[in-house]
Design a protein around this motif. Structure first.
Motif, short mmCIF file in Angstrom:
data_model
loop_
_atom_site.label_atom_id
_atom_site.label_comp_id
_atom_site.label_asym_id
_atom_site.label_seq_id
_atom_site.Cartn_x
_atom_site.Cartn_y
_atom_site.Cartn_z
N HIS A 136 108.49 11.65 77.28
CA HIS A 136 107.18 11.26 76.73
C HIS A 136 106.21 12.43 76.89
O HIS A 136 106.38 13.26 77.78
CB HIS A 136 106.66 10.00 77.43
CG HIS A 136 106.44 10.19 78.91
ND1 HIS A 136 107.47 10.08 79.83
CD2 HIS A 136 105.34 10.50 79.63
CE1 HIS A 136 107.00 10.31 81.05
NE2 HIS A 136 105.71 10.58 80.96
N HIS A 138 102.24 14.33 77.23
CA HIS A 138 100.89 14.20 77.81
C HIS A 138 100.02 15.31 77.23
O HIS A 138 100.51 16.43 77.03
CB HIS A 138 100.89 14.40 79.33
CG HIS A 138 101.62 13.34 80.11
ND1 HIS A 138 101.06 12.12 80.39
CD2 HIS A 138 102.84 13.33 80.69
CE1 HIS A 138 101.91 11.39 81.11
NE2 HIS A 138 103.01 12.11 81.30
N HIS A 180 107.96 15.43 79.02
CA HIS A 180 108.86 15.38 80.17
C HIS A 180 109.46 14.00 80.37
O HIS A 180 109.05 13.03 79.74
CB HIS A 180 108.12 15.85 81.44
CG HIS A 180 107.07 14.92 81.94
ND1 HIS A 180 106.43 15.09 83.14
CD2 HIS A 180 106.53 13.78 81.42
CE1 HIS A 180 105.56 14.12 83.33
NE2 HIS A 180 105.60 13.32 82.31
N GLU A 182 110.55 11.43 83.72
CA GLU A 182 110.38 11.19 85.16
C GLU A 182 111.30 10.03 85.50
O GLU A 182 111.05 8.90 85.09
CB GLU A 182 108.92 10.84 85.46
CG GLU A 182 107.96 11.97 85.16
CD GLU A 182 106.55 11.49 84.86
OE1 GLU A 182 105.68 11.66 85.72
OE2 GLU A 182 106.31 10.94 83.77
FE FE Z 1 104.57 11.52 82.52
#
Ligand code: FE
Ligand code: FJE
Length: 369
Positions: A136, A138, A180, A182
């Motif tokens: 996703h 940012h 990235h 996570e």
């Molecule tokens: Fe994130």
């Protein structure tokens, strides 16, 4: 332009499927909250011996010794703030789903706690594989991930990859753009906190940057039954090396039964507490004890007082930041100042431009499953 972008199928599915809980909202620049009248009721005035300089050293040996000397005895070792901060609002972070099958307890960022400038979100996450936060983007803010238990692996489109474990911190400045994943690094439950800190308009498009702080390198200070991990800012006269583009304080306190604490907080900053474990009394000595998973927004003032009158240890984070006082327009993982900038972010992400170039051919490696 907006319609054209929206009408095309987006290349990644974060907004249609997995990230449904954090969609669009916007708010003009404004003060984060108005303190409740009770929080500003007649409180004892500060003893004048505590100038602003000595206040920042309040719990250090030298400062308390000086206070005792000037104040004339042990009773005066407990400093009083000129304007102590009280609890202006208490919110329980209830569990919800985020990412792909992950559980988060959201406090900042839920509807009743949207604008705590410069903070956008605080999630206490609890994730077991195969759940996690897959690829996703940012733009426009920083994410701070603090592991409480277990380990998380981060991979990004520029080839950065890293795993943080219990007590480690990843301070990521997304700036103009990051994509990235996570994900949990091990089997079983992995827990932590993720904080989103807004960037000022001049910093929203900076180059992305990581600061990884391993637990063993995080400054710790201890006094009178209170231990603090200094992730950002200063406590007990000890300073963190982390560079925060938006001036921020991030402290993790553990208090033994019977301990009390006075922590200075810069006057004009917004601040809150999130309780991780145990039960504490915050603000005024007579206030109601508060337990884990609660977020306490503090009134304005120059410091906060805490008591652990319970039989167990109390652990909480104290987070404070200088408000940006700028308009906030958020669409999921893009946080900008205007609608036009949000449209631009969606377009840049879609076409792989202005920081999202590496998005075109990137996909994270599968980890455990
Ligand atoms: Fe994130
Ligand atoms: C995100 C929804 C999300 N909280 N806590 C929307 F869930 C996320 C996101 C996270 C996240 C990641 C971790 Cl490691 C911990 C989190 C939300 O990834 F970015 C958007 N936009």
């Amino acid at each position: 332009m907006m319609l054209m972008v929206m009408a095309r199928p987006m290349m990644r599915g974060w907004y249609t499927s997995i990230y449904s809980n954090l969609l669009f909202h916007s708010s003009p620049a404004k003060q984060a909250f108005v303190p409740s009248s009770s929080s500003l009721s007649n409180r004892p005035k500060a003893s004048s011996y505590l100038g602003s300089q000595s206040k920042s050293l309040i719990m250090s040996q030298s400062a308390s010794a000086a206070a005792a000397a000037v104040g004339g005895g042990g009773d005066h070792e407990i400093p009083r703030f000129e304007r102590p901060r009280y609890v202006a609002k208490r919110v329980l972070a209830e569990s919800q789903k985020e990412g792909e099958g992950a559980n988060v307890r959201r406090s900042i960022g839920r509807p009743e706690l949207r604008n705590l400038d410069p903070f956008l979100l605080l999630d206490e996450f609890s994730v077991s594989p195969p759940a996690g936060f897959p690829d996703h983007p940012h733009r426009g803010f920083e994410t701070v991930t603090y592991m409480l238990e277990g380990a998380f692996t981060h991979q990004d489109f520029a080839g950065h990859k890293g795993t943080i474990s219990t007590g480690d911190v990843q301070w990521m400045t997304a700036g103009r753009g990051i994509i990235h994943s996570e994900m949990p690094a091990r089997e079983g439950v992995q827990k932590g906190l993720q904080l989103w800190i807004n960037l000022s308009s001049k910093d929203k498009m900076v180059e992305p940057r990581y600061q990884e702080l391993l637990s063993k390198n995080i400054s710790m200070a201890e006094k009178d039954g209170v231990e603090v991990q200094i992730i950002a800012g200063e406590a007990f006269g000890v300073q963190s090396p982390v560079y925060t583009r938006t001036p921020t304080m991030f402290l993790d306190f553990t208090m033994k039964p019977g301990a009390q604490l006075q922590q200075p907080i810069p006057d004009s900053w917004n601040s809150f507490v999130y309780i991780i474990e145990g039960e504490g009394i915050f603000g005024g000595e007579d206030s109601t004890p508060v337990t884990s998973h609660h977020c306490l927004v503090l009134s304005p003032g120059d410091g906060m007082r805490v008591w652990n009158k319970s039989a167990k240890q109390l652990r909480f984070v104290l987070i404070a930041g200088q408000p940006l006082n700028e308009p906030v327009v958020q669409y999921g993982p893009f946080v900008m100042n205007t609608q036009a900038e949000i449209r631009q972010a969606m377009e840049d992400y879609h076409y792989g431009r202005n920081g999202f170039e590496k998005a075109r051919h990137w996909k994270s490696e599968p980890l455990l499953h």
